[in-house]
Design a protein around this motif. Structure first.
Motif, mmCIF file in Angstrom:
data_model
loop_
_atom_site.group_PDB
_atom_site.id
_atom_site.type_symbol
_atom_site.label_atom_id
_atom_site.label_comp_id
_atom_site.label_asym_id
_atom_site.label_seq_id
_atom_site.Cartn_x
_atom_site.Cartn_y
_atom_site.Cartn_z
ATOM 1 N N PHE A 24 0.627 -1.313 0.184
ATOM 2 C CA PHE A 24 0.132 0.005 -0.016
ATOM 3 C C PHE A 24 0.742 1.234 -0.148
ATOM 4 C CE2 PHE A 24 -2.789 -3.200 1.639
ATOM 5 C CZ PHE A 24 -3.999 -3.023 0.608
ATOM 6 N N ALA A 25 0.274 2.206 -0.273
ATOM 7 C CA ALA A 25 0.922 3.824 -0.334
ATOM 8 C C ALA A 25 1.693 3.828 1.028
ATOM 9 C CB ALA A 25 0.040 4.734 -0.656
ATOM 10 N N LYS A 26 2.818 4.479 0.991
ATOM 11 C CA LYS A 26 3.769 4.450 2.210
ATOM 12 C C LYS A 26 3.952 3.476 3.061
ATOM 13 C CE LYS A 26 2.998 9.122 1.698
ATOM 14 N NZ LYS A 26 3.771 9.769 0.582
ATOM 15 N N SER A 27 4.227 2.362 2.320
ATOM 16 C CA SER A 27 4.586 0.908 2.957
ATOM 17 C C SER A 27 6.008 0.753 3.003
ATOM 18 C CB SER A 27 3.493 -0.130 2.530
ATOM 19 O OG SER A 27 3.887 -0.519 1.241
ATOM 20 N N GLY A 28 6.665 1.597 2.169
ATOM 21 C CA GLY A 28 8.185 1.391 2.085
ATOM 22 C C GLY A 28 8.683 0.858 1.046
ATOM 23 N N LYS A 29 8.102 0.698 -0.099
ATOM 24 C CA LYS A 29 8.370 -0.107 -1.461
ATOM 25 C C LYS A 29 9.522 0.840 -1.956
ATOM 26 C CE LYS A 29 4.394 0.781 -3.441
ATOM 27 N NZ LYS A 29 3.739 1.149 -2.205
ATOM 28 N N THR A 30 9.473 1.999 -2.140
ATOM 29 C CA THR A 30 10.680 2.989 -2.656
ATOM 30 C C THR A 30 11.838 2.607 -1.934
ATOM 31 O OG1 THR A 30 9.037 4.343 -3.761
ATOM 32 C CG2 THR A 30 11.057 5.182 -3.608
ATOM 33 N N TRP A 31 11.665 2.812 -0.503
ATOM 34 C CA TRP A 31 12.873 2.877 0.388
ATOM 35 C C TRP A 31 13.480 1.555 0.479
ATOM 36 C CZ3 TRP A 31 14.783 6.918 3.118
ATOM 37 C CH2 TRP A 31 15.896 6.267 4.044
ATOM 38 N N THR A 32 12.658 0.493 0.286
ATOM 39 C CA THR A 32 13.295 -0.688 0.179
ATOM 40 C C THR A 32 13.705 -1.102 -1.042
ATOM 41 O OG1 THR A 32 11.592 -1.594 2.034
ATOM 42 C CG2 THR A 32 12.644 -3.485 0.629
ATOM 43 N N ALA A 33 13.396 -0.750 -2.208
ATOM 44 C CA ALA A 33 14.079 -0.870 -3.431
ATOM 45 C C ALA A 33 15.218 -0.034 -3.450
ATOM 46 C CB ALA A 33 13.074 -0.525 -4.586
ATOM 47 N N ALA A 34 15.226 1.092 -3.054
ATOM 48 C CA ALA A 34 16.705 1.809 -3.091
ATOM 49 C C ALA A 34 17.665 1.397 -2.105
ATOM 50 C CB ALA A 34 16.347 3.153 -2.463
ATOM 51 N N VAL A 35 17.259 0.686 -0.876
ATOM 52 C CA VAL A 35 18.353 0.124 -0.043
ATOM 53 C C VAL A 35 19.119 -1.200 -0.709
ATOM 54 C CG1 VAL A 35 18.673 -1.378 2.208
ATOM 55 C CG2 VAL A 35 17.542 0.904 2.021
ATOM 56 N N TRP A 36 17.975 -1.867 -1.325
ATOM 57 C CA TRP A 36 18.518 -3.040 -2.145
ATOM 58 C C TRP A 36 19.478 -2.884 -3.226
ATOM 59 C CZ3 TRP A 36 13.344 -6.610 -2.273
ATOM 60 C CH2 TRP A 36 13.214 -7.168 -1.039
ATOM 61 N N ALA A 37 18.948 -1.745 -3.929
ATOM 62 C CA ALA A 37 19.725 -1.278 -5.431
ATOM 63 C C ALA A 37 21.028 -0.857 -4.684
ATOM 64 C CB ALA A 37 19.054 -0.371 -6.003
ATOM 65 N N VAL A 49 22.855 3.851 -10.635
ATOM 66 C CA VAL A 49 21.593 3.322 -10.609
ATOM 67 C C VAL A 49 20.564 4.146 -11.465
ATOM 68 C CG1 VAL A 49 19.548 2.496 -9.099
ATOM 69 C CG2 VAL A 49 21.856 1.997 -8.318
ATOM 70 N N ALA A 50 19.661 3.431 -12.243
ATOM 71 C CA ALA A 50 18.609 4.238 -12.915
ATOM 72 C C ALA A 50 17.432 4.049 -12.429
ATOM 73 C CB ALA A 50 18.561 3.515 -14.475
ATOM 74 N N PHE A 51 16.484 5.093 -12.537
ATOM 75 C CA PHE A 51 15.029 5.170 -11.713
ATOM 76 C C PHE A 51 14.101 5.689 -12.663
ATOM 77 C CE2 PHE A 51 13.988 5.776 -7.273
ATOM 78 C CZ PHE A 51 12.448 5.604 -7.231
ATOM 79 N N PHE A 52 13.132 4.838 -12.857
ATOM 80 C CA PHE A 52 12.124 5.131 -13.846
ATOM 81 C C PHE A 52 10.841 5.287 -12.831
ATOM 82 C CE2 PHE A 52 8.174 4.560 -16.209
ATOM 83 C CZ PHE A 52 8.167 5.039 -17.199
ATOM 84 N N GLU A 53 10.696 6.522 -12.668
ATOM 85 C CA GLU A 53 9.531 7.128 -11.591
ATOM 86 C C GLU A 53 8.167 7.621 -12.181
ATOM 87 O OE1 GLU A 53 10.534 9.793 -8.407
ATOM 88 O OE2 GLU A 53 12.129 10.228 -9.516
ATOM 89 N N THR A 54 7.002 7.031 -11.653
ATOM 90 C CA THR A 54 5.800 7.801 -12.068
ATOM 91 C C THR A 54 5.278 8.731 -10.956
ATOM 92 O OG1 THR A 54 4.650 6.047 -10.792
ATOM 93 C CG2 THR A 54 5.210 5.516 -13.055
ATOM 94 N N GLU A 55 6.135 9.071 -9.756
ATOM 95 C CA GLU A 55 5.816 9.811 -8.652
ATOM 96 C C GLU A 55 7.076 10.486 -8.332
ATOM 97 O OE1 GLU A 55 4.509 6.945 -5.825
ATOM 98 O OE2 GLU A 55 2.352 7.517 -6.537
ATOM 99 N N THR A 56 7.270 10.698 -7.151
ATOM 100 C CA THR A 56 8.470 11.707 -6.533
ATOM 101 C C THR A 56 9.497 10.992 -5.712
ATOM 102 O OG1 THR A 56 6.965 12.781 -5.234
ATOM 103 C CG2 THR A 56 7.445 13.794 -7.215
ATOM 104 N N GLY A 57 9.419 9.494 -5.891
ATOM 105 C CA GLY A 57 10.009 8.789 -4.976
ATOM 106 C C GLY A 57 11.697 9.216 -4.772
ATOM 107 N N SER A 58 12.235 9.358 -5.871
ATOM 108 C CA SER A 58 13.836 9.809 -5.788
ATOM 109 C C SER A 58 13.780 11.128 -5.040
ATOM 110 C CB SER A 58 14.555 9.742 -7.389
ATOM 111 O OG SER A 58 13.879 10.933 -7.837
#
Length: 173
Positions: A24-37, A49-58
């Motif tokens: 769900f929104a704000k569950s940590g998907k972007t943060w987790t993906a970034a840490v793993w990357a 690292v490349a980032f294709f984003e549809t919001e403003t996660g970066s």
């Protein structure tokens, strides 16, 4: 085994990580993906690292995670299905080893919306009043064949790409 045989010695080629993060929104998907990357980038000794984003996660992971780790984060903000396919191909061509796609949900919605707009255009040639109420045109059973075939281009690119890809998707009710 002969050269003309389908059976050939098996080799162990480079494997590429394909990770899906769903929540769900704000569950940590972007943060987790970034840490793993970042961990993978450090393991592979790559500095980008490349980032294709549809919001403003970066906006928050770049200064908090990537910059302190000394890893450059480059990418694009888009939602177009074709752009996502192009970014995967561009990463491969440029030798970029890691890509984060966040969020695949918006790319799917963009593909559906684009298809529905084309369907309205096509049908309104025959039924002009549809232009007044385009939302009355629904995705129907027979539309799924085209949509699934088109979507398979992305899933195929994701699976066979020589890029490690983290893909985030948003859960919903």
């Amino acid at each position: 085994m002969s050269a003309t045989s389908l059976l050939q010695p098996m080799t162990t080629p480079q494997a590429y990580l394909k990770a899906g993060l769903y929540g769900f929104a704000k569950s940590g998907k972007t943060w987790t993906a970034a840490v793993w990357a970042i961990g993978l980038a450090q393991h592979l000794k790559t500095e980008q690292v490349a980032f294709f984003e549809t919001e403003t996660g970066s906006d928050y992971v770049e200064p908090r995670l990537f910059r302190p780790a000394g890893i450059a984060l480059g990418g694009t903000r888009a939602r177009a299905f074709a752009d996502c396919l192009a970014v995967i191909a561009e990463c491969e061509a440029a030798g970029i080893k890691i890509l984060i796609i966040d969020s695949i949900t918006h790319i799917w919605k963009e593909l559906m919306d684009a298809y529905q707009r084309k369907k309205v255009e096509r049908l309104s040639a025959k039924f002009p009043k549809l232009r007044d109420n385009p939302m009355s045109v629904r995705i129907e059973f027979q539309d799924w064949a085209w949509l699934k075939t088109e979507w398979a281009k992305l899933t195929d690119a994701y699976l066979v790409s020589k890029v490690h890809i983290f893909m985030c998707g948003r859960a919903g009710w």
